[in-house]
Scaffold this motif. Structure first.
Motif, PDB file in Angstrom:
ATOM      1  N   GLY A  44       0.681  -1.165   0.039  1.00  0.00           N
ATOM      2  CA  GLY A  44      -0.045   0.051   0.131  1.00  0.00           C
ATOM      3  C   GLY A  44       0.718   1.166   0.090  1.00  0.00           C
ATOM      4  O   GLY A  44       0.642   2.346  -0.834  1.00  0.00           O
ATOM      5  N   VAL A  45       1.857   1.287   0.953  1.00  0.00           N
ATOM      6  CA  VAL A  45       2.898   2.505   0.864  1.00  0.00           C
ATOM      7  C   VAL A  45       3.580   2.412  -0.262  1.00  0.00           C
ATOM      8  O   VAL A  45       3.835   3.695  -0.700  1.00  0.00           O
ATOM      9  N   LEU A  46       4.119   1.580  -0.764  1.00  0.00           N
ATOM     10  CA  LEU A  46       4.934   1.493  -2.315  1.00  0.00           C
ATOM     11  C   LEU A  46       4.011   2.009  -3.263  1.00  0.00           C
ATOM     12  O   LEU A  46       4.403   2.898  -3.981  1.00  0.00           O
ATOM     13  N   PHE A  47       2.944   1.566  -3.336  1.00  0.00           N
ATOM     14  CA  PHE A  47       2.217   2.044  -4.500  1.00  0.00           C
ATOM     15  C   PHE A  47       1.682   3.592  -4.459  1.00  0.00           C
ATOM     16  O   PHE A  47       1.850   4.223  -5.377  1.00  0.00           O
ATOM     17  N   ALA A  50       5.099   5.281  -4.968  1.00  0.00           N
ATOM     18  CA  ALA A  50       5.719   5.188  -6.346  1.00  0.00           C
ATOM     19  C   ALA A  50       4.960   5.876  -7.647  1.00  0.00           C
ATOM     20  O   ALA A  50       5.529   6.320  -8.606  1.00  0.00           O
ATOM     21  N   VAL A  51       3.789   5.945  -7.027  1.00  0.00           N
ATOM     22  CA  VAL A  51       2.717   7.032  -8.225  1.00  0.00           C
ATOM     23  C   VAL A  51       3.121   8.386  -8.221  1.00  0.00           C
ATOM     24  O   VAL A  51       3.279   8.979  -8.929  1.00  0.00           O
ATOM     25  N   ALA A  52       3.678   8.730  -6.861  1.00  0.00           N
ATOM     26  CA  ALA A  52       4.033  10.262  -6.563  1.00  0.00           C
ATOM     27  C   ALA A  52       5.337  10.676  -6.752  1.00  0.00           C
ATOM     28  O   ALA A  52       5.727  11.670  -7.468  1.00  0.00           O
ATOM     29  N   THR A  53       6.246   9.680  -6.891  1.00  0.00           N
ATOM     30  CA  THR A  53       7.610   9.985  -7.201  1.00  0.00           C
ATOM     31  C   THR A  53       8.178   8.659  -8.103  1.00  0.00           C
ATOM     32  O   THR A  53       7.937   7.414  -7.763  1.00  0.00           O
ATOM     33  N   SER A 233      -4.658   4.636  -6.406  1.00  0.00           N
ATOM     34  CA  SER A 233      -5.760   6.133  -6.566  1.00  0.00           C
ATOM     35  C   SER A 233      -5.414   7.093  -5.427  1.00  0.00           C
ATOM     36  O   SER A 233      -5.303   8.279  -5.997  1.00  0.00           O
ATOM     37  N   VAL A 234      -4.968   6.856  -4.321  1.00  0.00           N
ATOM     38  CA  VAL A 234      -4.668   7.732  -3.307  1.00  0.00           C
ATOM     39  C   VAL A 234      -3.339   8.277  -4.061  1.00  0.00           C
ATOM     40  O   VAL A 234      -3.265   9.655  -3.876  1.00  0.00           O
ATOM     41  N   GLY A 235      -2.426   7.490  -4.513  1.00  0.00           N
ATOM     42  CA  GLY A 235      -1.394   8.185  -4.768  1.00  0.00           C
ATOM     43  C   GLY A 235      -1.365   9.299  -5.842  1.00  0.00           C
ATOM     44  O   GLY A 235      -0.902  10.381  -6.265  1.00  0.00           O
TER      45      GLY A 235
END
Length: 239
Positions: A44-47, A50-53, A233-235
């Motif tokens: 969850g944290v990785l996704f 990883a979407v943000a950076t 989606s959060v990312g």
């Protein structure tokens, strides 16, 4: 008949130094749950990150930090939970020790009722109860009234270390897949790694709980996919 029942009870009694099946199952359960939580929280944290950076070091540090936090959180939670259960079991034993001194007749009656509920005749149940209570009264009453084995309490440290290790091991799957894979393939490889690992924990949980293997695997995979979709989606929203 009385002797045969008593002999059967003795045959079932484990050695004092050995763990009961329930104690082993509790440690394994903590391990499976810890592994599953480690997988899902880390991915969850990785996704989200990883979407943000696209900075691989940032992604790695975020995933590693969450892995450690999850592992120690699971361990402390299991320790607190199992310690509470152990305290409750010890309190029950102390209560029964007191009742044996102050209300022995009712304790014998509880043992008699236990065997009559199992289909044993009243006369035979009284003989069994008197025999058992004359030899091991405390062990007998805690067994028939609470299904506890005397001096066999859940070990909070075993559960804690099991969760600590398994949560760490589970979190390694998505962390390694995301940070060690070629950047061009890290997303599909991570998704496959998560699906495979949660399928494995679903299989193990079903085996430990005598549940439906296929249902447990499908349920875990669906939860894993939903976890990845939600955090992706959060990312996107926070990007």
């Amino acid at each position: 008949m009385v002797n045969s029942v008593i002999n059967e009870l003795k045959a079932r009694k484990p050695k004092k130094s050995s763990q009961t099946m329930e104690e082993r199952a509790n440690t394994l359960r903590a391990g499976v749950l810890g592994s599953n939580d480690g997988i899902l929280t880390v991915v969850g944290v990785l996704f989200s990150v990883a979407v943000a950076t696209t900075n691989q070091f940032t992604i790695f540090i975020a995933g590693l930090s969450d892995l450690l936090a999850c592992a120690f959180s699971m361990a402390s939670g299991e320790y607190a939970s199992v310690s509470t259960q152990k305290d409750t079991e010890e309190a029950v034993v102390r209560t029964e020790e007191r009742l044996l001194k102050t209300n022995y007749a009712d304790e014998v009656e509880a043992v008699v009722n236990h065997y009559t509920n199992l289909g044993v005749s009243r006369d035979t149940a009284e003989k069994i109860a008197n025999n058992l209570m004359a030899k091991k009264p405390l062990e007998t009453v805690v067994s028939v009234k609470y299904d506890l084995k005397l001096n066999h309490y859940m070990n909070p440290w075993s559960a804690a270390f099991s969760s600590l290790f398994s949560a760490s091991a589970g979190g390694i799957f998505p962390l390694a897949a995301m940070t060690l894979s070629p950047v061009a393939y890290q997303w599909p490889i991570t998704i496959m790694a998560v699906c495979a690992s949660v399928a494995l924990t679903g299989f193990l949980s079903a085996k430990l709980g005598d549940g439906l293997t296929k249902t447990a695997i499908i349920r875990n995979v669906i939860v894993g996919i939903l976890t990845m979709i939600i955090h992706y989606s959060v990312g996107i929203l926070l990007k």
